[in-house]
Write a protein that holds these residues in place. Structure first.
Motif, PDB file in Angstrom:
ATOM      1  N   LEU A 274       5.069   0.244   5.278  1.00 41.19           N
ATOM      2  CA  LEU A 274       6.091  -0.379   4.773  1.00 41.19           C
ATOM      3  C   LEU A 274       5.377  -1.385   4.033  1.00 41.19           C
ATOM      4  CD1 LEU A 274       7.811  -0.994   8.087  1.00 41.19           C
ATOM      5  CD2 LEU A 274       8.859  -0.095   6.162  1.00 41.19           C
ATOM      6  N   ARG A 275       4.458  -2.276   4.145  1.00 44.24           N
ATOM      7  CA  ARG A 275       3.936  -3.098   3.250  1.00 44.24           C
ATOM      8  C   ARG A 275       3.452  -2.678   1.858  1.00 44.24           C
ATOM      9  NH1 ARG A 275       0.457  -7.111   7.389  1.00 44.24           N
ATOM     10  NH2 ARG A 275       2.448  -7.935   8.685  1.00 44.24           N
ATOM     11  N   ALA A 276       3.099  -1.664   1.713  1.00 38.19           N
ATOM     12  CA  ALA A 276       2.336  -0.863   0.545  1.00 38.19           C
ATOM     13  C   ALA A 276       3.403  -0.136  -0.064  1.00 38.19           C
ATOM     14  CB  ALA A 276       1.243   0.171   0.793  1.00 38.19           C
ATOM     15  N   LYS A 277       4.623   0.080   0.671  1.00 38.56           N
ATOM     16  CA  LYS A 277       5.696   0.858  -0.165  1.00 38.56           C
ATOM     17  C   LYS A 277       5.147   2.248  -0.442  1.00 38.56           C
ATOM     18  CE  LYS A 277       8.488  -2.572  -0.109  1.00 38.56           C
ATOM     19  NZ  LYS A 277       9.308  -2.833   1.347  1.00 38.56           N
TER      20      LYS A 277
ATOM     21  N   PRO B 135       2.464  10.184  -7.390  1.00 37.09           N
ATOM     22  CA  PRO B 135       2.043   8.976  -7.681  1.00 37.09           C
ATOM     23  C   PRO B 135       1.745   7.815  -6.761  1.00 37.09           C
ATOM     24  CG  PRO B 135       4.318   9.028  -8.380  1.00 37.09           C
ATOM     25  CD  PRO B 135       3.720  10.138  -7.839  1.00 37.09           C
ATOM     26  N   LEU B 136       2.638   7.936  -5.721  1.00 35.66           N
ATOM     27  CA  LEU B 136       2.469   7.080  -4.504  1.00 35.66           C
ATOM     28  C   LEU B 136       1.564   7.230  -3.544  1.00 35.66           C
ATOM     29  CD1 LEU B 136       6.237   6.589  -3.507  1.00 35.66           C
ATOM     30  CD2 LEU B 136       4.924   4.986  -4.986  1.00 35.66           C
ATOM     31  N   GLY B 137       0.673   6.194  -2.923  1.00 38.47           N
ATOM     32  CA  GLY B 137      -0.273   6.519  -2.177  1.00 38.47           C
ATOM     33  C   GLY B 137       0.512   6.761  -0.665  1.00 38.47           C
ATOM     34  N   LYS B 138      -0.279   7.304   0.211  1.00 36.04           N
ATOM     35  CA  LYS B 138       0.177   8.001   1.357  1.00 36.04           C
ATOM     36  C   LYS B 138      -0.564   7.280   2.560  1.00 36.04           C
ATOM     37  CE  LYS B 138       2.263  11.213  -1.176  1.00 36.04           C
ATOM     38  NZ  LYS B 138       2.508  10.946  -2.379  1.00 36.04           N
ATOM     39  N   VAL B 139       0.174   7.138   3.672  1.00 34.45           N
ATOM     40  CA  VAL B 139      -0.692   6.759   5.029  1.00 34.45           C
ATOM     41  C   VAL B 139      -0.303   8.405   5.633  1.00 34.45           C
ATOM     42  CG1 VAL B 139      -0.502   5.797   7.108  1.00 34.45           C
ATOM     43  CG2 VAL B 139      -0.048   4.566   4.985  1.00 34.45           C
ATOM     44  N   VAL B 140      -1.718   8.916   5.975  1.00 36.70           N
ATOM     45  CA  VAL B 140      -1.195  10.243   6.684  1.00 36.70           C
ATOM     46  C   VAL B 140      -1.590   9.925   7.973  1.00 36.70           C
ATOM     47  CG1 VAL B 140      -2.704  12.393   6.728  1.00 36.70           C
ATOM     48  CG2 VAL B 140      -2.613  11.116   4.663  1.00 36.70           C
TER      49      VAL B 140
ATOM     50  N   ALA C 111      -6.240  -1.579   3.832  1.00 39.74           N
ATOM     51  CA  ALA C 111      -5.613  -0.390   3.798  1.00 39.74           C
ATOM     52  C   ALA C 111      -4.239  -0.370   3.145  1.00 39.74           C
ATOM     53  CB  ALA C 111      -5.301  -0.218   5.624  1.00 39.74           C
ATOM     54  N   VAL C 112      -3.461  -1.569   3.272  1.00 40.10           N
ATOM     55  CA  VAL C 112      -2.467  -1.822   2.308  1.00 40.10           C
ATOM     56  C   VAL C 112      -2.867  -1.435   0.890  1.00 40.10           C
ATOM     57  CG1 VAL C 112      -0.797  -3.270   1.514  1.00 40.10           C
ATOM     58  CG2 VAL C 112      -1.133  -2.994   3.961  1.00 40.10           C
ATOM     59  N   SER C 113      -4.010  -2.128   0.403  1.00 39.49           N
ATOM     60  CA  SER C 113      -4.383  -2.105  -1.104  1.00 39.49           C
ATOM     61  C   SER C 113      -4.919  -0.772  -1.405  1.00 39.49           C
ATOM     62  CB  SER C 113      -5.329  -2.915  -1.248  1.00 39.49           C
ATOM     63  OG  SER C 113      -6.408  -2.776  -2.428  1.00 39.49           O
ATOM     64  N   LEU C 114      -5.322  -0.051  -0.460  1.00 37.03           N
ATOM     65  CA  LEU C 114      -5.800   1.304  -0.849  1.00 37.03           C
ATOM     66  C   LEU C 114      -4.365   2.007  -1.125  1.00 37.03           C
ATOM     67  CD1 LEU C 114      -8.375   2.097   1.815  1.00 37.03           C
ATOM     68  CD2 LEU C 114      -8.864   2.019  -0.715  1.00 37.03           C
ATOM     69  N   VAL C 115      -3.430   1.989  -0.369  1.00 34.96           N
ATOM     70  CA  VAL C 115      -2.078   2.602  -0.393  1.00 34.96           C
ATOM     71  C   VAL C 115      -1.547   2.342  -1.770  1.00 34.96           C
ATOM     72  CG1 VAL C 115       0.089   3.457   0.527  1.00 34.96           C
ATOM     73  CG2 VAL C 115      -1.934   3.294   2.023  1.00 34.96           C
ATOM     74  N   GLU C 116      -1.522   1.056  -2.004  1.00 29.22           N
ATOM     75  CA  GLU C 116      -0.722   0.634  -3.001  1.00 29.22           C
ATOM     76  C   GLU C 116      -1.494   0.932  -4.308  1.00 29.22           C
ATOM     77  OE1 GLU C 116       0.677  -3.915  -1.860  1.00 29.22           O
ATOM     78  OE2 GLU C 116      -1.244  -3.514  -2.264  1.00 29.22           O
TER      79      GLU C 116
END
Length: 188
Positions: free
Chosen positions: A118-121, A18-23, A84-89
């Motif tokens: 970090l910002r998007a958790k 369910p969590l967004g990911k930074v690849v 970018a943070v919003s997309l991951v959130e």
């Protein structure tokens, strides 16, 4: 894309959840963003792309249609980082090349990917691309081998603060994780 290469993808299960990911991935040429994006289909892999790619209407359309959005690499705007943070959130996948420019050397990673995670958790998924730097006509006759490996996600604790020191520590972790995935993805 499958007409232009023989693609092997490992570790794609690390993109689930369910969590967004930074690849975070190595960057060797012009086509690796396309192949890594292809590896996550049917999901969209949003990509930070240098703003110069959007100056040309054709390349700009092509990058945008694949989920790309512009970033000024020398001076990233607050709006770009927030996007970018919003997309991951929202549970999305965002591809970042933490070393920045295309290379095959062991250059140091920058902390932007860590700060966004970090910002998007969200989680950070290390990845490795092994394949050609660009498309060539010969690929239509003899498809090159392309290997894309995704590693175990780096989970970010919910209570950790998004500051420079934490981002630097996380950048060091993701750099090591990328090196580990690269070693595991090599053919025997």
């Amino acid at each position: 894309m499958s007409l232009l290469g023989k693609v092997t993808v490992t570790g794609s299960e690390h993109l689930n959840g369910p969590l967004g990911k930074v690849v975070v991935c190595n960057h060797v040429g012009y086509v690796d963003p396309l192949w890594v994006g292809y590896a996550v289909l049917p999901r969209t892999l949003h990509q930070m792309a240098k703003k110069e790619l959007f100056d040309n209407p054709i390349s700009g359309w092509f990058v945008r249609s694949g989920g790309g959005f512009p970033v000024d690499r020398g001076n990233p705007s607050t709006a770009t980082i927030k996007h970018a943070v919003s997309l991951v959130e929202q549970g999305g996948l965002v591809l970042i090349f933490p070393v920045g420019t295309r290379n095959q050397d062991n250059a140091d990673a920058k902390r932007g990917a860590a700060m966004i995670a970090l910002r998007a958790k969200g989680e950070i998924v290390p990845a490795h691309y092994d394949g050609p730097e660009r498309f060539r006509l010969i690929h239509l006759l003899r498809r090159p081998l392309i290997r894309i490996a995704f590693g175990t996600p780096i989970v970010i604790p919910k209570d950790v603060s998004a500051n420079k020191a934490t981002a630097q520590q996380l950048t060091s972790e993701l750099d090591q994780a990328m090196k580990l995935v690269s070693q595991q993805g090599r053919p025997v």
